[in-house]
Design a protein around this motif. Structure first.
Motif, PDB file in Angstrom:
ATOM      1  N   GLY A 248      58.352 -55.473  36.095  1.00 54.01           N
ATOM      2  CA  GLY A 248      57.299 -56.062  35.261  1.00 54.01           C
ATOM      3  C   GLY A 248      57.159 -57.561  35.419  1.00 54.01           C
ATOM      4  N   VAL A 249      58.282 -58.280  35.588  1.00 55.43           N
ATOM      5  CA  VAL A 249      58.218 -59.736  35.685  1.00 55.43           C
ATOM      6  C   VAL A 249      57.416 -60.182  36.903  1.00 55.43           C
ATOM      7  N   ILE A 250      57.432 -59.361  37.967  1.00 56.54           N
ATOM      8  CA  ILE A 250      56.657 -59.694  39.159  1.00 56.54           C
ATOM      9  C   ILE A 250      55.167 -59.708  38.847  1.00 56.54           C
TER      10      ILE A 250
ATOM     11  N   ASN B 127      53.182 -72.587  41.265  1.00 58.77           N
ATOM     12  CA  ASN B 127      52.814 -71.257  41.753  1.00 58.77           C
ATOM     13  C   ASN B 127      53.892 -70.677  42.661  1.00 58.77           C
ATOM     14  N   GLN B 128      54.387 -71.498  43.582  1.00 52.23           N
ATOM     15  CA  GLN B 128      55.440 -71.055  44.489  1.00 52.23           C
ATOM     16  C   GLN B 128      56.704 -70.691  43.712  1.00 52.23           C
ATOM     17  N   TYR B 129      57.099 -71.567  42.813  1.00 44.20           N
ATOM     18  CA  TYR B 129      58.329 -71.338  42.041  1.00 44.20           C
ATOM     19  C   TYR B 129      58.228 -70.081  41.180  1.00 44.20           C
ATOM     20  N   TRP B 130      57.080 -69.875  40.531  1.00 44.12           N
ATOM     21  CA  TRP B 130      56.943 -68.791  39.555  1.00 44.12           C
ATOM     22  C   TRP B 130      57.037 -67.422  40.222  1.00 44.12           C
ATOM     23  N   ILE B 131      56.510 -67.312  41.444  1.00 41.57           N
ATOM     24  CA  ILE B 131      56.624 -66.048  42.169  1.00 41.57           C
ATOM     25  C   ILE B 131      58.030 -65.883  42.752  1.00 41.57           C
TER      26      ILE B 131
ATOM     27  N   GLY C 200      55.104 -63.687  50.539  1.00 43.74           N
ATOM     28  CA  GLY C 200      53.839 -63.016  50.857  1.00 43.74           C
ATOM     29  C   GLY C 200      53.012 -62.771  49.614  1.00 43.74           C
ATOM     30  N   LEU C 201      53.681 -62.378  48.532  1.00 44.67           N
ATOM     31  CA  LEU C 201      52.981 -62.175  47.257  1.00 44.67           C
ATOM     32  C   LEU C 201      52.397 -63.490  46.742  1.00 44.67           C
ATOM     33  N   PHE C 202      53.150 -64.569  46.930  1.00 42.37           N
ATOM     34  CA  PHE C 202      52.668 -65.895  46.520  1.00 42.37           C
ATOM     35  C   PHE C 202      51.381 -66.248  47.259  1.00 42.37           C
ATOM     36  N   LEU C 203      51.397 -66.090  48.573  1.00 45.55           N
ATOM     37  CA  LEU C 203      50.213 -66.429  49.369  1.00 45.55           C
ATOM     38  C   LEU C 203      49.021 -65.545  49.002  1.00 45.55           C
ATOM     39  N   THR C 204      49.293 -64.261  48.793  1.00 44.04           N
ATOM     40  CA  THR C 204      48.212 -63.345  48.406  1.00 44.04           C
ATOM     41  C   THR C 204      47.637 -63.731  47.053  1.00 44.04           C
ATOM     42  N   SER C 205      48.510 -64.062  46.115  1.00 43.99           N
ATOM     43  CA  SER C 205      48.072 -64.395  44.752  1.00 43.99           C
ATOM     44  C   SER C 205      47.216 -65.655  44.723  1.00 43.99           C
ATOM     45  N   VAL C 206      47.683 -66.708  45.427  1.00 47.48           N
ATOM     46  CA  VAL C 206      46.927 -67.964  45.379  1.00 47.48           C
ATOM     47  C   VAL C 206      45.599 -67.840  46.118  1.00 47.48           C
TER      48      VAL C 206
END
Length: 256
Positions: free
Chosen positions: A74-76, A184-188, A201-207
C-alpha cells in the motif's frame, strides 16, 4: 540524498542554459531551429554517455517477480499518487511559464528568457537545500512542501500582472521546484528500499505521467478559461498530493 541532489543539480544546470537558449532561438529564428538545437545537443549527450559513463556490473540480480511484488504494498501506491500529483502541480504549470509571463504579466521575450534563467538558477539552489533537508528531516520536508507551494501559487495569482513581484515569485518558485524534484525521488525510493531499480522506474513513470496530466489539464484551462487560471491546476493537484502524503505518514509512520 545528497548524492541524488547532485544529479538534479546537473538537470537544473541544463535548464538554466537550455530553456532560455531554446526560447531565444524560437523567438529569433523559428521553432524548427530550436528543435534542431535540441537534437544536436542530444546527439552529443549520447556520445558522451557511451564513452564517459563507466559500466557498472550487476552484483545481485532481483527476479522480476520479487520486484513486481512491491506493487502489492500500500505504501507504494500512496507514494506514487503523491508524486504524480506533486509533479503535476510543478510542471503542469511550469510548462506554460513562458506563455504565462507573456500573456498575463506582459513581459517582453528577452525578459521572459531572463526569468526562465532565474528559475533555473534558483532550481540549482533548491537542489542543494533539498539534499540537506532530506538527509536531516525528510518526512517533515515532504509534508510541508505542498503547503508552501500552494501558498506561493495563491500569492502569485493576484500579483501576476506586476513584473517585480512576479520576478521574486519565480525566484522562490525555482527554489521550491528544485526541492520538489528531490522530494519525488526520495518519496518513491524510500517506499521500496529493497527494489531500488524498479522503484526508480516507478519514480520516472510517476513524474512523467504527472507532467503529462498536468500539462493537458493546464492546456484545457488556457483554452476554456484563460492562462491566468492555470495556477489552480497546481493548487488542486497539491491538495491531492498532500492528502496522500498525510495518509502515508499516518498509516506507515516514518521518523523524520
Amino acid at each position: 540524498m545528497k548524492a541524488i541532489s547532485k544529479v538534479f543539480i546537473g538537470i537544473s544546470a541544463g535548464m538554466v542554459l537550455g530553456v532560455p537558449i531554446v526560447s531565444f532561438i524560437a523567438d529569433m529564428i523559428s521553432i524548427q531551429a530550436a528543435m534542431s538545437f535540441f537534437a544536436i545537443v542530444n546527439i552529443f549527450t549520447l556520445i558522451a554517455t557511451i564513452f564517459l559513463v563507466p559500466s557498472i556490473p550487476v552484483t545481485e540480480r532481483l527476479s522480476y517477480g520479487s520486484q513486481l511484488k512491491i506493487l502489492t504494498i500500500g505504501v507504494i501506491w500512496l507514494s506514487i499518487l503523491a508524486v504524480l500529483l506533486i509533479n503535476e502541480a510543478i510542471f503542469g504549470v511550469y510548462s506554460y511559464l513562458a506563455e504565462y509571463l507573456g500573456t498575463v504579466t506582459n513581459m517582453s521575450s528577452n525578459l521572459i528568457s531572463i526569468m526562465l534563467m532565474v528559475y533555473g538558477l534558483a532550481n540549482i539552489l533548491g537542489n542543494i537545500i533539498a539534499g540537506r533537508l532530506l538527509s536531516e528531516i525528510p518526512v517533515r520536508t515532504v509534508t510541508v512542501f505542498p503547503i508552501a507551494l500552494i501558498a506561493l501559487y495563491l500569492i502569485f495569482y493576484p500579483v501576476a500582472e506586476l513584473t517585480v513581484p512576479t520576478a521574486f515569485i519565480i525566484l522562490v518558485w525555482g527554489v521550491l521546484g528544485g526541492i520538489g524534484a528531490n522530494i519525488n525521488q526520495y518519496w518513491i525510493m524510500s517506499a521500496a528500499p529493497k527494489a531500488p531499480d524498479f522503484a526508480n522506474g516507478l519514480f520516472l513513470t510517476s513524474v512523467n505521467l504527472g507532467t503529462t496530466i498536468g500539462t493537458a489539464a493546464a492546456g484545457m484551462i488556457i483554452s476554456q478559461i484563460g492562462t491566468k487560471e492555470i495556477l489552480f491546476v497546481g493548487v488542486v493537484a497539491l491538495i491531492g498530493g498532500f492528502i496522500f502524503i498525510i495518509l502515508r505518514n499516518t498509516l506507515y509512520k516514518t521518523a523524520g
